[in-house]
Motif scaffolding. Structure first.
Motif, PDB file in Angstrom:
ATOM      1  N   GLY B 184     -49.739 104.916  44.033  1.00 40.67           N
ATOM      2  CA  GLY B 184     -48.455 104.415  43.551  1.00 40.67           C
ATOM      3  C   GLY B 184     -47.371 104.397  44.611  1.00 40.67           C
ATOM      4  O   GLY B 184     -46.190 104.295  44.302  1.00 40.67           O
ATOM      5  N   ILE B 185     -47.757 104.496  45.900  1.00 45.55           N
ATOM      6  CA  ILE B 185     -46.756 104.474  46.978  1.00 45.55           C
ATOM      7  C   ILE B 185     -46.697 103.057  47.546  1.00 45.55           C
ATOM      8  O   ILE B 185     -47.723 102.490  47.921  1.00 45.55           O
ATOM      9  N   PRO B 186     -45.510 102.432  47.587  1.00 42.33           N
ATOM     10  CA  PRO B 186     -45.421 101.050  48.074  1.00 42.33           C
ATOM     11  C   PRO B 186     -45.661 100.973  49.581  1.00 42.33           C
ATOM     12  O   PRO B 186     -44.767 101.224  50.367  1.00 42.33           O
ATOM     13  N   CYS B 187     -46.871 100.617  49.975  1.00 41.14           N
ATOM     14  CA  CYS B 187     -47.271 100.542  51.378  1.00 41.14           C
ATOM     15  C   CYS B 187     -47.376  99.065  51.745  1.00 41.14           C
ATOM     16  O   CYS B 187     -47.928  98.267  51.003  1.00 41.14           O
ATOM     17  N   LEU B 188     -46.814  98.694  52.900  1.00 38.65           N
ATOM     18  CA  LEU B 188     -46.809  97.287  53.292  1.00 38.65           C
ATOM     19  C   LEU B 188     -48.045  96.902  54.098  1.00 38.65           C
ATOM     20  O   LEU B 188     -48.125  95.794  54.627  1.00 38.65           O
ATOM     21  N   CYS B 207     -46.901 102.299  55.170  1.00 38.77           N
ATOM     22  CA  CYS B 207     -46.596 101.327  56.229  1.00 38.77           C
ATOM     23  C   CYS B 207     -45.225 100.715  55.969  1.00 38.77           C
ATOM     24  O   CYS B 207     -44.914 100.298  54.851  1.00 38.77           O
ATOM     25  N   PHE B 208     -44.391 100.673  57.038  1.00 35.43           N
ATOM     26  CA  PHE B 208     -43.056 100.071  56.930  1.00 35.43           C
ATOM     27  C   PHE B 208     -43.056  98.610  57.365  1.00 35.43           C
ATOM     28  O   PHE B 208     -42.039  97.949  57.298  1.00 35.43           O
ATOM     29  N   LEU B 225     -52.708  91.555  43.788  1.00 33.61           N
ATOM     30  CA  LEU B 225     -53.062  92.963  43.970  1.00 33.61           C
ATOM     31  C   LEU B 225     -51.831  93.853  43.761  1.00 33.61           C
ATOM     32  O   LEU B 225     -51.852  94.814  42.987  1.00 33.61           O
ATOM     33  N   LEU B 226     -50.743  93.491  44.442  1.00 34.12           N
ATOM     34  CA  LEU B 226     -49.529  94.308  44.366  1.00 34.12           C
ATOM     35  C   LEU B 226     -48.976  94.308  42.942  1.00 34.12           C
ATOM     36  O   LEU B 226     -48.525  95.327  42.424  1.00 34.12           O
ATOM     37  N   ASP B 232     -42.981  96.217  42.160  1.00 29.71           N
ATOM     38  CA  ASP B 232     -41.962  95.222  41.935  1.00 29.71           C
ATOM     39  C   ASP B 232     -41.959  94.259  43.135  1.00 29.71           C
ATOM     40  O   ASP B 232     -41.657  94.648  44.268  1.00 29.71           O
ATOM     41  N   ILE B 233     -42.322  93.007  42.869  1.00 30.07           N
ATOM     42  CA  ILE B 233     -42.510  92.045  43.955  1.00 30.07           C
ATOM     43  C   ILE B 233     -41.208  91.822  44.733  1.00 30.07           C
ATOM     44  O   ILE B 233     -41.210  91.689  45.949  1.00 30.07           O
ATOM     45  N   GLU B 234     -40.080  91.847  44.018  1.00 30.75           N
ATOM     46  CA  GLU B 234     -38.795  91.637  44.700  1.00 30.75           C
ATOM     47  C   GLU B 234     -38.517  92.741  45.724  1.00 30.75           C
ATOM     48  O   GLU B 234     -38.078  92.479  46.843  1.00 30.75           O
ATOM     49  N   SER B 235     -38.797  93.974  45.340  1.00 34.90           N
ATOM     50  CA  SER B 235     -38.506  95.060  46.278  1.00 34.90           C
ATOM     51  C   SER B 235     -39.510  95.034  47.440  1.00 34.90           C
ATOM     52  O   SER B 235     -39.181  95.432  48.559  1.00 34.90           O
ATOM     53  N   ILE B 236     -40.717  94.551  47.195  1.00 31.31           N
ATOM     54  CA  ILE B 236     -41.695  94.396  48.295  1.00 31.31           C
ATOM     55  C   ILE B 236     -41.165  93.370  49.297  1.00 31.31           C
ATOM     56  O   ILE B 236     -41.196  93.580  50.507  1.00 31.31           O
TER      57      ILE B 236
END
Lengths: 580, 260
Positions: B184-188, B207-208, B225-226, B232-236
């Motif tokens: 659940g960690i938003p990794c780029l 990943c930043f 996938l995301l 949240d696609i906007e915050s990605i």
């Protein structure tokens, strides 16, 4: 007018230049220029999360990226009210040691030493000093290794995070670091001997104020919650603006810092001057052996101070490893719940005091203020270059000015990438007295003083201007004789700027107008005599610092009552300018 | 003196100087690098620099002043091959985050006020290919040592390596890291070009995106996938903006197209 300039300073981090303008016998203008473009770093992270800011801010500078990391983390953790685990604290200190040794060894051996040994670069030096160059590379490599182990990679590592670390180094990795540090000690001692005994020229030498972090508990160290000045004054971290007083000058995009109107220095030399008595062990012995009064006044000793700090780090690293190993468990990063807050983080980057200030509102970054060491040193860099250039000019060594200025700039180890506040510096074109006067009038209320002698032809021009200004209804206009006799300057404060008008012999074409700080004039023997009585009569010292001379090159100062046509023209130009 | 060695120049425009520093950081290889080629210009390392014809120019930093535009054009004229090194030269760097010229102007004013520059004017930060033809791109913030040495050794032999069209996830898998997205960690990682050795996930840090957007990724699949993982696609997208510079516009266009 003649200009001496080094357009691309080599062997400094980033792209910058230094130039001096010579007006006859006077070095009138020294500019330390930054050719880096604007990056708007402080605006980039507004609206982002604290974590994203912690990732991005250190991108200001590659060579000090971990100092920025430590500063932004300290600032954020203060803002979000986070207390990190002692193991995290110690690991951050170890990480900082890595950066300090890396930066100092690169600067002393690779960027500075070629100057003193007469080589264009370290590679050329390697043929004659192969062993030194190789071991220094090994030392730098070891320091990189420490940074990599702790931060994840050598430049812009992301392992240090808000609340602690992503992962901690293993026991084996730590033991390796400790043992390797101990192995280096013989070379470290040689390094101190080498850099403390180099033949540093005695130009420029002059007192300044030194500022650094107060590490607390009578320790030497590279961070703290207070700023310590060589005057003995201290400020709590959130009061940093009392020291830095950032201001904008019209000739430059680089914000500058002055303390009580005076330039000050930060960096290894500032730390050793303020805290050197606290060195222990071998470093303490070597400090006692080498430290002397010249270190107080000569910026070239930065290199010697850096060598002492390398030694301090190598003695501290094994201690740190032992302390870290006491904690077997790896603490998880401290979670935080605060959504808003303000914080400041103070860190000693290799080249000096680094300040990060952040405000968080509703979980997003709302304000960033970053003050880098090079921004603080810029004023003193220019001042010392001016002193050096003037001294050399006075003693007929004009050909040495360029090289010496470069030596001075390099000694400060400027990191031009630190362009949070820095960008292009524009050079005022020659004959730019109008801009200077404009700047004075914009930033303060000027007090005009006409100096000179009525019965010495062109020397009467200053008095002439003052009388005509009175005629035009200007207030705060005095004659030189009045201020010496009647203490007319009492009651003026640092909000005022004294502007003297006088005939000044710069060896230029008659009628040429030049604006110079009174300080510059007083350091120049051949013309200072005219102003010494005024300087003495200005009792308020901050006023003395805040004084300028608008000089007109006279045609003749022989006995007589007539001002020459070219000087008359200059008088009219000045009056017209002030009237508008 | 023509000794048959390639003439190389290393130049720094606006940035943190991290890529030039990384080259200096190749301690073990540094003396060999200097011996293998004829370094004509490398301000960070030497005071003995020349401005002649070059076989290869390595350019770091974004173009942020008019002076730099001139400097860059001059480099292009003198060099057979121009290579952009680092995030700032390849995408414009973090300082190119404000892609809208009006927003940039506004922020610029907030920082520097109304001061008029007479010496050289600032321009909105852009990657070097906004002004000149670029022959090869080496991404990274800063560039990776392995990728640099790979490029350097090939270039000395007269060829250039193929580019790296794969995301961070590829190396991350080789490194046997637990996928942070699963936690659940938003990794780029899936959207970011590889080359760092998946350094952040190796340290349990997401990943930043500091290598910039990956080329040729299957963005449709990444998008779903995301979304499926609940991000949240906007915050990605907002996160991707930090290190995508001016290339963000192309990236978002493609992302939008794929996600339809």
């Amino acid at each position: 007018m003649k200009k001496i300039s080094v357009d691309h300073l080599a062997r400094v981090e980033g792209n910058g230049g230094i130039s001096a303008t010579i007006d006859g016998k006077v070095v009138s203008d020294v500019k330390f220029s930054i050719y880096e473009g604007p990056r708007l770093i402080e605006k980039l992270t507004i609206g982002l999360t604290p974590e994203e800011d912690v990732s991005m801010s250190p991108r200001i500078c590659a060579i000090c990226s971990l100092s920025h990391k430590n500063a932004v983390l300290r600032s954020m953790e203060n803002a979000l009210n986070i207390k990190i685990h002692p193991k995290s604290y110690l690991c951050r200190e170890l990480m900082h040691m890595g950066e300090m040794v890396e930066s100092h060894s690169l600067h002393t051996y690779y960027l500075s030493l070629p100057d003193y040994l007469g080589y264009p670069n370290a590679i050329a030096m390697a043929s004659d000093f192969e062993l030194e160059v190789k071991i220094a590379l090994e030392m730098k490599h070891f320091a990189n290794h420490i940074m990599k182990v702790l931060s994840g990679r050598y430049i812009h590592g992301e392992n240090p995070i808000i609340g602690g670390f992503g992962t901690f180094p293993s026991r084996d990795e730590l033991i390796f670091i400790k043992n390797r540090a101990i192995q280096f000690m013989p070379f470290v001692k040689k390094t101190v001997d080498l850099f403390c005994t180099l033949d540093y020229p005695d130009v420029p030498e002059k007192e300044t104020i030194y500022a650094c972090c107060e590490p607390g508990n009578s320790n030497y160290g590279f961070w703290g919650d207070e700023i310590l000045l060589s005057t003995g004054e201290k400020f709590f971290r959130d009061d940093y603006q009392k020291l830095t007083n950032e201001f904008v000058v019209s000739h430059s995009y680089c914000k500058r810092s002055r303390y009580k109107g005076k330039p000050y220095s930060v960096g290894a030399l500032a730390r050793v001057n303020n805290l050197g008595e606290r060195f222990k062990g071998e470093t303490g012995k070597m400090y006692k052996k080498y430290f002397n009064k010249r270190w107080h006044v000569n910026p070239l000793f930065h290199n010697a101070a850096q060598a002492l700090e390398i030694s301090y780090c190598f003695e501290r690293i094994p201690e740190l490893v032992d302390e870290i190993l006491k904690y077997e468990e790896d603490p998880k990063a401290v979670k935080y719940t605060a959504k808003s807050g303000k914080g400041t983080g103070l860190v000693e980057a290799p080249r000096g005091l680094l300040i990060h200030h952040h405000e968080i509102t509703d979980g997003r970054v709302s304000l960033v203020d970053i003050i880098t060491p090079t921004a603080q040193n810029a004023e003193d860099i220019e001042r010392y270059c001016q002193i050096a250039a003037q001294k050399l000019l006075d003693s007929g060594k004009e050909d040495k000015i360029k090289e010496r200025m470069e030596l001075v700039v390099r000694a400060f180890d400027p990191c031009i990438s630190c362009s949070a506040h820095m960008a292009e510096v524009t050079h005022t074109p020659s004959g730019s007295w109008k801009n200077k006067l404009e700047e004075i009038r914009k930033n303060s209320s000027p007090v005009y003083i006409g100096a000179g002698q009525q019965d010495r032809s062109d020397d009467a021009c200053g008095i002439d201007i003052a009388q005509k200004l009175r005629g035009l209804g200007f207030k705060d206009v005095w004659l030189g004789s009045e201020i010496i006799r009647d203490d007319k300057l009492e009651g003026y404060t640092e909000k005022n700027t004294l502007v003297f008008f006088d005939a000044v012999d710069f060896n230029e074409k008659a009628g040429k107008i030049t604006v110079l700080p009174l300080e510059y004039i007083l350091t120049h023997s051949s013309i200072s005599h005219k102003f010494v009585p005024f300087a003495a009569s200005i009792k308020n010292l901050s006023l003395q610092k805040n004084a300028y001379v608008v000089g007109i090159q006279p045609d003749s100062v022989a006995r007589g009552n007539k001002i020459s046509p070219s000087v008359q023209k200059a008088v009219r130009e000045i009056l017209n300018h002030l009237r508008n | 003196m023509n000794n048959g060695k390639l003439k190389i120049g290393i130049y720094e425009l606006t940035g943190c100087a991290g890529d030039a520093l990384l080259i200096l950081d190749c301690e073990k290889e540094l003396l060999d690098i200097f011996k293998a080629v004829d370094i004509q210009s490398f301000l960070m390392a030497s005071s003995d620099n020349r401005d002649g014809k070059l076989d290869i120019a390595l350019v770091e930093g974004s173009v942020s002043t008019e002076r730099e535009i001139e400097e860059l054009k001059d480099i292009r004229e003198r060099a057979e091959i121009v290579i952009a090194i680092g995030l700032c030269a390849t995408v414009g760097g973090i300082q190119a985050r404000f892609t809208d010229p009006n927003e940039w102007k506004k922020k610029y004013k907030e920082v520097y006020g109304d001061i008029e520059m007479t010496h050289t004017k600032p321009v909105q930060s852009k990657p070097i290919d906004a002004y000149i033809k670029v022959d090869y791109y080496l991404p990274g913030c800063p560039i990776g040592k392995e990728q640099f040495l790979d490029l350097f050794t090939r270039a000395v032999k007269g060829t250039l390596p193929e580019r790296y069209p794969r995301p961070v996830c590829v190396t991350c898998k080789y490194n046997e890291n637990d996928c942070l997205l699963n936690k659940g960690i938003p990794c780029l990682g899936p959207l970011t070009a590889d080359g760092c050795g998946s350094i952040c996930p190796n340290h349990n840090v997401p990943c930043f995106g500091c290598w910039g957007p990956v080329e040729g990724a299957n963005l449709t699949s990444e998008y779903y996938l995301l979304k499926e993982k609940g991000f949240d696609i906007e915050s990605i997208k907002k996160r991707m903006a930090n290190y995508s510079g001016t290339k963000l516009i192309d990236f978002l266009k493609q992302f939008k197209k794929e996600s339809k």
